[in-house]
Scaffold this active site. Sequence first.
Site, short mmCIF file in Angstrom:
data_model
loop_
_atom_site.label_atom_id
_atom_site.label_comp_id
_atom_site.label_asym_id
_atom_site.label_seq_id
_atom_site.Cartn_x
_atom_site.Cartn_y
_atom_site.Cartn_z
N THR A 184 0.76 -1.14 -0.11
CA THR A 184 -0.18 -0.10 0.00
C THR A 184 0.88 1.17 0.05
O THR A 184 2.10 1.22 0.64
CB THR A 184 -0.96 0.08 1.27
OG1 THR A 184 0.00 0.14 2.42
CG2 THR A 184 -1.91 -1.01 1.27
N GLU A 329 -5.65 -3.77 0.03
CA GLU A 329 -5.98 -4.90 0.66
C GLU A 329 -7.19 -5.93 0.32
O GLU A 329 -7.48 -6.75 0.91
CB GLU A 329 -6.30 -4.38 2.17
CG GLU A 329 -5.23 -3.91 2.92
CD GLU A 329 -4.93 -2.41 2.51
OE1 GLU A 329 -5.48 -1.84 1.60
OE2 GLU A 329 -4.46 -1.71 3.38
N LYS A 437 -14.06 17.67 11.16
CA LYS A 437 -14.57 17.60 12.36
C LYS A 437 -14.78 19.10 12.80
O LYS A 437 -13.93 19.73 13.46
CB LYS A 437 -13.90 16.58 13.38
CG LYS A 437 -13.75 15.19 12.91
CD LYS A 437 -13.30 14.13 13.97
CE LYS A 437 -13.38 12.66 13.19
NZ LYS A 437 -12.39 11.89 13.47
N TRP A 442 -19.72 15.99 11.68
CA TRP A 442 -18.51 15.84 10.44
C TRP A 442 -18.87 16.37 9.17
O TRP A 442 -20.13 16.35 8.90
CB TRP A 442 -18.74 14.25 10.28
CG TRP A 442 -17.79 13.47 11.51
CD1 TRP A 442 -17.29 14.09 12.60
CD2 TRP A 442 -17.55 12.09 11.46
NE1 TRP A 442 -16.82 12.95 13.43
CE2 TRP A 442 -16.63 11.68 12.58
CE3 TRP A 442 -17.65 10.91 10.67
CZ2 TRP A 442 -16.31 10.64 13.02
CZ3 TRP A 442 -17.28 9.87 10.64
CH2 TRP A 442 -16.43 9.43 12.05
P1 ADP Z 1 -3.27 3.71 -1.86
O1 ADP Z 1 -4.16 4.97 -1.39
O2 ADP Z 1 -1.99 3.38 -1.19
O3 ADP Z 1 -3.09 3.77 -3.37
P2 ADP Z 1 -5.53 1.80 -2.28
O4 ADP Z 1 -5.33 2.13 -3.66
O5 ADP Z 1 -5.56 0.68 -1.52
O6 ADP Z 1 -4.29 2.84 -1.56
O7 ADP Z 1 -6.70 2.99 -1.78
C1 ADP Z 1 -7.70 2.51 -1.25
C2 ADP Z 1 -8.56 3.79 -0.78
O8 ADP Z 1 -8.70 4.70 -1.86
C3 ADP Z 1 -9.89 3.48 -0.24
O9 ADP Z 1 -9.89 3.12 1.18
C4 ADP Z 1 -10.56 4.83 -0.38
O10 ADP Z 1 -10.22 5.66 0.79
C5 ADP Z 1 -10.04 5.54 -1.59
N1 ADP Z 1 -10.71 4.94 -2.84
C6 ADP Z 1 -10.83 4.02 -3.73
N2 ADP Z 1 -11.75 4.00 -4.45
C7 ADP Z 1 -12.66 5.20 -4.21
C8 ADP Z 1 -13.98 5.82 -4.94
N3 ADP Z 1 -14.38 5.35 -5.89
N4 ADP Z 1 -14.35 6.60 -3.99
C9 ADP Z 1 -13.64 7.38 -3.04
N5 ADP Z 1 -12.67 6.69 -2.64
C10 ADP Z 1 -12.07 5.84 -3.08
#
Ligand code: ADP
Length: 540
Positions: A184, A329, A437, A442
């Site tokens: 990640t 994940e 916040k 929120w």
């Molecule tokens: P990184 O930020 O390390 O690239 P990931 O690709 O695993 O990690 O990111 C996952 C996160 O990206 C999710 O937990 C969420 O917060 C955000 N995310 C992914 N797709 C969407 C979406 N369609 N809308 C909003 N947030 C998203």
Amino acid sequence: MHGLMMNMPLMISALLKHADQNHGDAEIVSRTVEGGIHRYTYRAAHQRCRRLANALRALGVQPGERVATLAWNGYRHFEIYFAVSGMGAVMHTINPRLFPEQLVYIVNHAEDSYVFFDLTFLPLVEALADKSPKVKGWVAMTDREHMPQSKVKLLCYEELLAAQSDDYEWPVFDENTASSLCYTSGTTGNPKGVLYSHRSTILHAYGAALPDALNMSARDCVLPVVPMFHVNAWSIPYSGALTGCKIVFPGPQLDGKSVYELFEQEKVSLSAGVPTVWMGLLAHMKQNGLRFSTLKRTVIGGSACPPAMIRSFQDEYGVQVLHAWGMTEMSPLGTVTTFKLKHDGMSKAEREALQYKQGRVIFGVEMKIVDDGGKDLPWDGTAFGNLMVRGPWITSGYFKAEGGNPLKDGWFPTGDVATIDADGYMQITDRSKDVIKSGGEWISSIDLENLAVAHPAVQEAAVIGVRHPKWDERPLLIVVKKKDAQVTKEELLKFYEGKIAKWWMPDDVAFVDSLPHTATGKLLKTKLREDFLNYKLPSA
Ligand code: ADP
């Protein structure tokens, strides 16, 4: 009583064998780093994967050993995907856009034995080489003719293959064996490794291909703009082989013009990528008055897809947007927004409003929202809480148990805050660390950003919470204006009126030339919060 069905382990190599046998002449087209277009078929790819597996064996690669890539989307990267996992080793895709210190950390933490790289990344390899004592060899993904001069001793990909026969039987082993590893990006702390298995990868590849997910079939031509180092290009290499679709790999050129040309030349029907890449493409199309002649659907995810982008794709260009949510994940797919039968009679505005949500789960993923005490919240579309998930393609813990057990009562906390409506459509209101916040309530930064980018003068927008003596935090809108566009703070705030609750109104607007992004193209809010740490709001 047990059923009496064959107990065949789910193997990644079986995807490739299937594609060869049943879709042997379907094409894999790549724009290469060396320049030009490379074209071959699943059958030819399978043959070269077998050679590569022999080459890896000759290099002494053992089952379970990590073999890394620093590479763009291309046919050689595809071969490494299948050969490494197929022989029982672990394919580790590294995101080359990470900071050099993070790259060093990842290569050493994973204990990669070989690193395969595209020529673009030679400077990175040269910077990493002395700092990565466990790496036994650096393989340049090119032929002899294009081999670069370097202070690092390099192996040549095509020479490794040329030295081997294609006589190789893919081994069959426990389907729970590790197949690939992806870190990640770790916006805070060190990156953590998510270790996929053959079983999780195959189940996810089935799930991702479903009609209400990416909807991939043998009649599609799919171009993943999302990199193969960003959570396995959202399964397109695997689901591609599973369905036998044509695949087009864009190589290093991801600007609007290059991607558009490839869409048209190769008659692409489906694509996938994060919102930032589509901004470039849409800007290019608008400037040049272009149309898509074959593109029908595009998957947009990784961060929230702004409603203005959904409308632009669908209303101006006739391309259906599949808004998707997931995370490293989760392999990564969790939810996709597609309609149900009962939505047929809905108005255009109602359908679009549904698409602003991140969608409903694919079978294989269960989700729930809970309050801070862990109590389940209702699926009513308004209550929002911490989003938890579980399922066979969701991590149970990080590589080398980094960070301890992440699960809570068997559920994985996503770090996202969301609502879920009665039909199961989930909407992310924020990342738990980005939510603003204000006075104990929120405010969703995503909602405020989505509205801001709908303003014709706004190219990109971010909203962060800034310290406030009375309210703890108040929203600050940070805006990049479109080229040659003019807009004032007052005009932008006026634009929000009537669209949000009064107390959500940003307290101030800051104009900047550009916004910081993470290695996967998302807004880097930690950096913004640092930059605006001592920002004094006029209301403070
Ligand atoms: P990184 O930020 O390390 O690239 P990931 O690709 O695993 O990690 O990111 C996952 C996160 O990206 C999710 O937990 C969420 O917060 C955000 N995310 C992914 N797709 C969407 C979406 N369609 N809308 C909003 N947030 C998203």
